[in-house]
Design a protein around this motif. Structure first.
Motif, PDB file in Angstrom:
ATOM      1  N   LEU A  79      -1.652  -3.206  -3.023  1.00  0.00           N
ATOM      2  CA  LEU A  79      -1.713  -4.384  -2.168  1.00  0.00           C
ATOM      3  C   LEU A  79      -1.345  -5.588  -3.021  1.00  0.00           C
ATOM      4  CD1 LEU A  79      -2.465  -5.207   0.716  1.00  0.00           C
ATOM      5  CD2 LEU A  79      -4.790  -5.527  -0.078  1.00  0.00           C
ATOM      6  N   LEU A  80      -0.276  -6.306  -2.631  1.00  0.00           N
ATOM      7  CA  LEU A  80       0.199  -7.440  -3.408  1.00  0.00           C
ATOM      8  C   LEU A  80       0.448  -8.644  -2.521  1.00  0.00           C
ATOM      9  CD1 LEU A  80       2.944  -5.567  -5.461  1.00  0.00           C
ATOM     10  CD2 LEU A  80       0.699  -6.251  -6.300  1.00  0.00           C
ATOM     11  N   ALA A  81       0.069  -9.827  -2.991  1.00  0.00           N
ATOM     12  CA  ALA A  81       0.402 -11.083  -2.332  1.00  0.00           C
ATOM     13  C   ALA A  81       1.162 -11.932  -3.340  1.00  0.00           C
ATOM     14  CB  ALA A  81      -0.864 -11.805  -1.870  1.00  0.00           C
ATOM     15  N   ASP A  82       2.192 -12.618  -2.882  1.00  0.00           N
ATOM     16  CA  ASP A  82       3.015 -13.468  -3.727  1.00  0.00           C
ATOM     17  C   ASP A  82       2.261 -14.777  -3.989  1.00  0.00           C
ATOM     18  OD1 ASP A  82       4.945 -15.129  -4.853  1.00  0.00           O
ATOM     19  OD2 ASP A  82       6.520 -14.530  -3.460  1.00  0.00           O
ATOM     20  N   ALA A  83       2.110 -15.159  -5.247  1.00  0.00           N
ATOM     21  CA  ALA A  83       1.370 -16.385  -5.580  1.00  0.00           C
ATOM     22  C   ALA A  83       2.035 -17.620  -4.977  1.00  0.00           C
ATOM     23  CB  ALA A  83       1.254 -16.539  -7.093  1.00  0.00           C
ATOM     24  N   ALA A  84       3.360 -17.636  -4.901  1.00  0.00           N
ATOM     25  CA  ALA A  84       4.068 -18.789  -4.342  1.00  0.00           C
ATOM     26  C   ALA A  84       3.991 -18.812  -2.819  1.00  0.00           C
ATOM     27  CB  ALA A  84       5.530 -18.770  -4.785  1.00  0.00           C
ATOM     28  N   ARG A  85       3.925 -17.635  -2.202  1.00  0.00           N
ATOM     29  CA  ARG A  85       3.823 -17.523  -0.741  1.00  0.00           C
ATOM     30  C   ARG A  85       2.749 -16.500  -0.411  1.00  0.00           C
ATOM     31  NH1 ARG A  85       9.777 -16.112   0.791  1.00  0.00           N
ATOM     32  NH2 ARG A  85       9.383 -14.767  -0.949  1.00  0.00           N
ATOM     33  N   PRO A  86       1.465 -16.870  -0.578  1.00  0.00           N
ATOM     34  CA  PRO A  86       0.385 -15.897  -0.416  1.00  0.00           C
ATOM     35  C   PRO A  86       0.244 -15.357   1.005  1.00  0.00           C
ATOM     36  CG  PRO A  86      -0.517 -18.091  -0.709  1.00  0.00           C
ATOM     37  CD  PRO A  86       0.958 -18.188  -0.946  1.00  0.00           C
ATOM     38  N   GLN A  87       0.946 -15.942   1.971  1.00  0.00           N
ATOM     39  CA  GLN A  87       0.879 -15.426   3.333  1.00  0.00           C
ATOM     40  C   GLN A  87       1.685 -14.143   3.491  1.00  0.00           C
ATOM     41  OE1 GLN A  87       2.736 -18.038   2.453  1.00  0.00           O
ATOM     42  NE2 GLN A  87       4.702 -17.903   3.482  1.00  0.00           N
ATOM     43  N   LEU A  88       2.538 -13.802   2.503  1.00  0.00           N
ATOM     44  CA  LEU A  88       3.289 -12.552   2.545  1.00  0.00           C
ATOM     45  C   LEU A  88       2.524 -11.495   1.766  1.00  0.00           C
ATOM     46  CD1 LEU A  88       6.954 -13.770   2.066  1.00  0.00           C
ATOM     47  CD2 LEU A  88       5.761 -13.177   4.192  1.00  0.00           C
ATOM     48  N   LEU A  89       2.275 -10.383   2.412  1.00  0.00           N
ATOM     49  CA  LEU A  89       1.435  -9.329   1.864  1.00  0.00           C
ATOM     50  C   LEU A  89       2.188  -8.006   1.912  1.00  0.00           C
ATOM     51  CD1 LEU A  89      -1.505  -8.671   0.957  1.00  0.00           C
ATOM     52  CD2 LEU A  89      -2.011  -8.266   3.365  1.00  0.00           C
ATOM     53  N   LEU A  90       2.285  -7.331   0.780  1.00  0.00           N
ATOM     54  CA  LEU A  90       2.946  -6.034   0.695  1.00  0.00           C
ATOM     55  C   LEU A  90       1.896  -4.953   0.506  1.00  0.00           C
ATOM     56  CD1 LEU A  90       5.646  -4.411   0.394  1.00  0.00           C
ATOM     57  CD2 LEU A  90       5.298  -4.653  -2.066  1.00  0.00           C
ATOM     58  N   ALA A  91       1.932  -3.943   1.364  1.00  0.00           N
ATOM     59  CA  ALA A  91       1.004  -2.808   1.262  1.00  0.00           C
ATOM     60  C   ALA A  91       1.825  -1.533   1.127  1.00  0.00           C
ATOM     61  CB  ALA A  91       0.117  -2.729   2.497  1.00  0.00           C
ATOM     62  N   ALA A  92       1.414  -0.659   0.215  1.00  0.00           N
ATOM     63  CA  ALA A  92       2.111   0.603   0.007  1.00  0.00           C
ATOM     64  C   ALA A  92       1.100   1.736  -0.034  1.00  0.00           C
ATOM     65  CB  ALA A  92       2.920   0.569  -1.287  1.00  0.00           C
ATOM     66  N   GLY A  93       1.535   2.899   0.462  1.00  0.00           N
ATOM     67  CA  GLY A  93       0.648   4.049   0.524  1.00  0.00           C
ATOM     68  C   GLY A  93       1.123   5.203  -0.334  1.00  0.00           C
ATOM     69  N   TYR A  94       0.266   6.180  -0.472  1.00  0.00           N
ATOM     70  CA  TYR A  94       0.591   7.371  -1.250  1.00  0.00           C
ATOM     71  C   TYR A  94       1.717   8.176  -0.619  1.00  0.00           C
ATOM     72  CZ  TYR A  94      -3.506   6.656  -4.195  1.00  0.00           C
ATOM     73  OH  TYR A  94      -4.408   6.146  -5.075  1.00  0.00           O
ATOM     74  N   ASP A  95       1.994   7.942   0.651  1.00  0.00           N
ATOM     75  CA  ASP A  95       3.076   8.672   1.316  1.00  0.00           C
ATOM     76  C   ASP A  95       4.445   8.030   1.064  1.00  0.00           C
ATOM     77  OD1 ASP A  95       2.879   6.374   2.820  1.00  0.00           O
ATOM     78  OD2 ASP A  95       2.690   7.393   4.750  1.00  0.00           O
TER      79      ASP A  95
END
Length: 113
Positions: A79-95
């Motif tokens: 789970l990652l959020a961009d410090a410059a644009r914290p409203q963008l959130l990237l989620a990745a799974g084991y699949d």
């Protein structure tokens, strides 16, 4: 940050000696399995992902907006959020699936896969 109890706890770092004020894991709300990732989404919003396949956005200490439900979902691991644009959130799974969310509006929405 994640704790040894596999939950995520919220702490107000502006207060010296502050103790955890929130827990993002429990039977009544949030995650039912281990919390595997935490990201700060700007303001007082925090996102958590878990081994239960859920992705939760916490805008208040008492309720989570489920962005991804546990229905047949693979465990989420990143789970990652961009410090410059914290409203963008990237989620990745084991699949191998990666999903991008925009959590900046009144209602969070998926922005891409």
């Amino acid at each position: 940050a994640c704790g040894a109890d596999h939950a995520a706890h919220g702490v107000d770092v502006a207060r010296a000696g502050a103790k955890p004020q929130r827990q993002y894991h429990g039977k009544a709300r949030g995650h039912h399995e281990w919390v595997t990732g935490v990201a700060h989404c700007g303001g007082r919003s925090v996102a958590t992902c878990g081994a239960d396949g859920r992705l939760c956005l916490w805008r208040s200490p008492h309720a989570c907006e489920e962005l991804v439900t546990a229905d047949g979902a693979a465990s989420l691991s990143v789970l990652l959020a961009d410090a410059a644009r914290p409203q963008l959130l990237l989620a990745a799974g084991y699949d191998g699936t990666a999903r991008l969310f925009d959590v900046g509006g009144r209602r969070a929405r998926e922005a891409g896969r």
